[in-house]
Design a protein around this motif. Structure first.
Motif, PDB file in Angstrom:
ATOM      1  N   GLY A 169      83.329 -21.234  65.280  1.00 11.71           N
ATOM      2  CA  GLY A 169      82.562 -20.054  64.910  1.00 11.71           C
ATOM      3  C   GLY A 169      83.451 -18.979  64.304  1.00 11.71           C
ATOM      4  O   GLY A 169      83.069 -18.295  63.353  1.00 11.71           O
ATOM      5  N   ILE A 170      84.655 -18.847  64.850  1.00  8.47           N
ATOM      6  CA  ILE A 170      85.608 -17.862  64.321  1.00  8.47           C
ATOM      7  C   ILE A 170      86.099 -18.269  62.930  1.00  8.47           C
ATOM      8  O   ILE A 170      86.226 -17.435  62.025  1.00  8.47           O
ATOM      9  N   LEU A 171      86.343 -19.566  62.741  1.00 10.23           N
ATOM     10  CA  LEU A 171      86.932 -20.037  61.482  1.00 10.23           C
ATOM     11  C   LEU A 171      85.912 -20.226  60.363  1.00 10.23           C
ATOM     12  O   LEU A 171      86.291 -20.252  59.190  1.00 10.23           O
ATOM     13  N   LEU A 172      84.615 -20.365  60.703  1.00 12.00           N
ATOM     14  CA  LEU A 172      83.607 -20.637  59.679  1.00 12.00           C
ATOM     15  C   LEU A 172      83.580 -19.594  58.565  1.00 12.00           C
ATOM     16  O   LEU A 172      83.553 -19.958  57.374  1.00 12.00           O
ATOM     17  N   PRO A 173      83.575 -18.272  58.879  1.00 10.18           N
ATOM     18  CA  PRO A 173      83.553 -17.286  57.781  1.00 10.18           C
ATOM     19  C   PRO A 173      84.747 -17.421  56.840  1.00 10.18           C
ATOM     20  O   PRO A 173      84.605 -17.203  55.626  1.00 10.18           O
ATOM     21  N   PHE A 174      85.911 -17.771  57.385  1.00  6.68           N
ATOM     22  CA  PHE A 174      87.093 -17.931  56.536  1.00  6.68           C
ATOM     23  C   PHE A 174      86.928 -19.109  55.585  1.00  6.68           C
ATOM     24  O   PHE A 174      87.385 -19.062  54.443  1.00  6.68           O
ATOM     25  N   TYR A 175      86.265 -20.173  56.072  1.00 10.09           N
ATOM     26  CA  TYR A 175      86.016 -21.311  55.194  1.00 10.09           C
ATOM     27  C   TYR A 175      85.070 -20.923  54.056  1.00 10.09           C
ATOM     28  O   TYR A 175      85.306 -21.254  52.891  1.00 10.09           O
ATOM     29  N   VAL A 176      83.993 -20.229  54.396  1.00  6.12           N
ATOM     30  CA  VAL A 176      83.009 -19.826  53.382  1.00  6.12           C
ATOM     31  C   VAL A 176      83.661 -18.914  52.346  1.00  6.12           C
ATOM     32  O   VAL A 176      83.482 -19.091  51.129  1.00  6.12           O
ATOM     33  N   ILE A 177      84.431 -17.938  52.816  1.00  5.40           N
ATOM     34  CA  ILE A 177      85.107 -17.005  51.900  1.00  5.40           C
ATOM     35  C   ILE A 177      86.117 -17.752  51.025  1.00  5.40           C
ATOM     36  O   ILE A 177      86.213 -17.527  49.813  1.00  5.40           O
ATOM     37  N   GLY A 178      86.862 -18.679  51.637  1.00  2.00           N
ATOM     38  CA  GLY A 178      87.865 -19.434  50.881  1.00  2.00           C
ATOM     39  C   GLY A 178      87.253 -20.305  49.808  1.00  2.00           C
ATOM     40  O   GLY A 178      87.771 -20.371  48.683  1.00  2.00           O
ATOM     41  N   LEU A 179      86.146 -20.965  50.125  1.00  5.33           N
ATOM     42  CA  LEU A 179      85.498 -21.818  49.135  1.00  5.33           C
ATOM     43  C   LEU A 179      84.949 -20.985  47.978  1.00  5.33           C
ATOM     44  O   LEU A 179      85.116 -21.349  46.802  1.00  5.33           O
ATOM     45  N   ALA A 180      84.325 -19.865  48.311  1.00  9.48           N
ATOM     46  CA  ALA A 180      83.799 -18.981  47.257  1.00  9.48           C
ATOM     47  C   ALA A 180      84.930 -18.448  46.389  1.00  9.48           C
ATOM     48  O   ALA A 180      84.814 -18.389  45.150  1.00  9.48           O
ATOM     49  N   ALA A 181      86.044 -18.077  47.010  1.00  9.89           N
ATOM     50  CA  ALA A 181      87.191 -17.544  46.257  1.00  9.89           C
ATOM     51  C   ALA A 181      87.764 -18.603  45.322  1.00  9.89           C
ATOM     52  O   ALA A 181      88.137 -18.302  44.176  1.00  9.89           O
ATOM     53  N   ALA A 182      87.837 -19.868  45.792  1.00 15.48           N
ATOM     54  CA  ALA A 182      88.378 -20.943  44.952  1.00 15.48           C
ATOM     55  C   ALA A 182      87.501 -21.167  43.723  1.00 15.48           C
ATOM     56  O   ALA A 182      88.006 -21.325  42.605  1.00 15.48           O
ATOM     57  N   VAL A 183      86.185 -21.167  43.911  1.00 13.88           N
ATOM     58  CA  VAL A 183      85.269 -21.388  42.789  1.00 13.88           C
ATOM     59  C   VAL A 183      85.341 -20.227  41.799  1.00 13.88           C
ATOM     60  O   VAL A 183      85.402 -20.427  40.572  1.00 13.88           O
TER      61      VAL A 183
END
Length: 476
Positions: A169-183
């Motif tokens: 739950g803590i790491l999920l927002p970082f994954y979403v932000i990271g994927l959006a940033a990469a795209v």
């Protein structure tokens, strides 16, 4: 978060924590978000980006996107059924299939899930090691393999009931932000035209025995391992949260993120950053690192930490189930995590990317056959859906009729995949053929043996439990 009681005297701590030999009682079922965040660890696997990029590379971007959307629909519909089985019966995928495959045959369910998730742990850990190796550009890749495995070990000791949900739950927002940033970074750095949408794929039309979108969907059938994984997590959920989990945790909300968002992101990253190279797992890593550099490395670290918590959990618990089937020996979780870590490291040394497609194809055939047989069994057996299947070894055969309906079609599927003499149509649709053969085989076996079973049973063999185990629920 409730503590885990000891429901049966004399049982080991591992059994109590994972309920490998009994249903999860209602008294220790978990809150909806704890189950959701634990299962949603799967969202961040690099394999979902790779699958999208692979489908587009083979059969074209538009065909791949169509297949991704249709696959999300198919998986969401099937998971309504598997979610209800897990929640209402509280049984793991091995116990759930004892009636179908027999007391020893059901161990193959555990073996399939253990082997598949262990392979994904190898796959995802290799991805992380490759990311470190590419970014720092130094050191033997085997050293990075060891670093990744040793760093992961302490994080993999948690379970669904302890802190897996909190970690993810803590790491999920970082994954979403990271994927959006990469795209976004790929769009800015490598151009924002629509060329990525126009890719026709490397497989020419004359070599396609079926439409490109259908071939891409068949590729996605290989991910049916999510079905037994759904059952293993859904058993921890509360009956009153069933509708939520059908739609969100294991349903259409989940598959929009898992397949649609990840798949299209993988297609865009690879087609935009590496347009002249075939899709590969290394290519996805290269595209992310090229887009956001060091932050891309952190993004991959976060994603692999999240997904490997599920891979290690499922592989270790299923290995425990195999041992408990044939022995009374019970081992501590730290032993299983250590053993899996050693196996993961040794398999990483074989360079998993070299035999990636073969492994995915074989696993896909086996898991598609499993899903076909299990869903057919519960569709035909109202009693098992309502009361739960028999799990007492004394009442079960060593090998059940369902085992043959699973294994024989699966062997045929592997032959179709590997033989050079079969027509292209059969080779390219092997997973679909296995699914049909498994369903038909089990239907035939079910009706041929129905009279023998009814004469031996003489009535309901399961039970409805209301307070301390299985939960009374309406029929599915």
């Amino acid at each position: 978060m409730p503590s885990i009681p000891t429901p049966h005297a004399g049982r080991s701590e591992a059994d109590d924590a994972n309920f490998s030999a009994s249903p999860v009682p209602s008294s220790v079922r978990l809150g909806r978000w704890q189950v959701t965040m634990s299962y949603w660890s799967l969202l961040s696997a690099m394999v979902w980006l790779f699958y999208g990029a692979l489908a587009a590379s083979l059969y074209g971007t538009r065909n791949a996107i169509m297949a991704i959307i249709l696959s999300a629909v198919v998986y969401s519909v099937i998971n309504i059924f598997t979610t209800r089985l897990g929640i209402r019966l509280g049984l793991n995928s091995t116990l759930l299939t004892k009636t179908i495959f027999g007391k020893w045959g059901s161990a193959l369910t555990a073996l399939l899930l253990a082997a598949t998730t262990l392979y994904y742990a190898v796959f995802e850990s290799s991805t992380l090691a490759t990311a470190f190796h590419l970014y720092f550009g130094a050191g033997d890749i085997r050293i990075w393999y060891a670093v990744v495995v040793l760093a992961m070990m302490p994080l993999m000791l948690g379970s669904v009931q302890s802190w897996m949900g909190k970690l993810n739950g803590i790491l999920l927002p970082f994954y979403v932000i990271g994927l959006a940033a990469a795209v976004i970074a790929a769009y800015v750095k490598f151009g924002g035209d629509s060329a990525w949408l126009d890719s026709a794929g490397i497989v020419p039309d004359v070599a396609r025995s079926l439409p490109g979108w259908l071939l891409s969907m068949i590729l996605y059938l290989g991910l049916f391992v999510n079905m037994p994984a759904t059952i293993d997590f859904a058993r921890f959920a509360k009956i009153e949260d069933e509708k939520f989990h059908e739609r969100v945790t294991f349903g259409w909300v989940f598959y929009i993120g898992l397949f649609v968002v990840n798949g299209i992101a993988g297609i865009y990253l690879v087609q935009s950053v590496l347009p002249n190279e075939p899709a590969s797992e290394v290519g996805v890593v290269q595209a992310i690192l090229a887009s956001i550099g060091f932050f891309g490395l952190l993004f991959i670290v976060v994603s692999q930490t999240r997904v490997n918590s599920v891979n290690y959990y499922l592989s270790t618990t299923n290995l425990e189930r195999i041992l408990s089937t044939f022995s009374s020996i019970r081992l501590a979780r730290i032993f299983w995590v250590s053993a899996v870590s050693v196996v993961v490291f040794l398999l990483m040394l074989t360079n998993v990317f070299h035999y990636l497609q073969t492994a995915l194809n074989w696993q896909g055939v086996l898991v598609v056959g499993w899903v076909g047989v299990v869903l057919t069994h519960f569709a035909l057996n109202v009693r098992d859906r309502r009361f739960g299947p028999v799990i007492d070894d004394a009442q079960l055969p060593t090998v059940g009729i369902g085992l043959f309906a699973w294994i024989v079609p699966s062997l045929i599927g592997i032959y179709l995949l590997e033989s050079d003499s079969v027509p292209a149509l059969l080779n390219q649709s092997a997973q679909l053929i296995v699914l049909v053969l498994a369903v038909v085989s089990y239907v035939v076996a079910h009706f041929l043996t129905r009279r023998d079973r009814s004469g031996a049973d003489g009535g309901p063999v399961g039970r409805e439990v209301s307070g301390d185990g299985l939960s009374t629920a309406p029929q599915m």
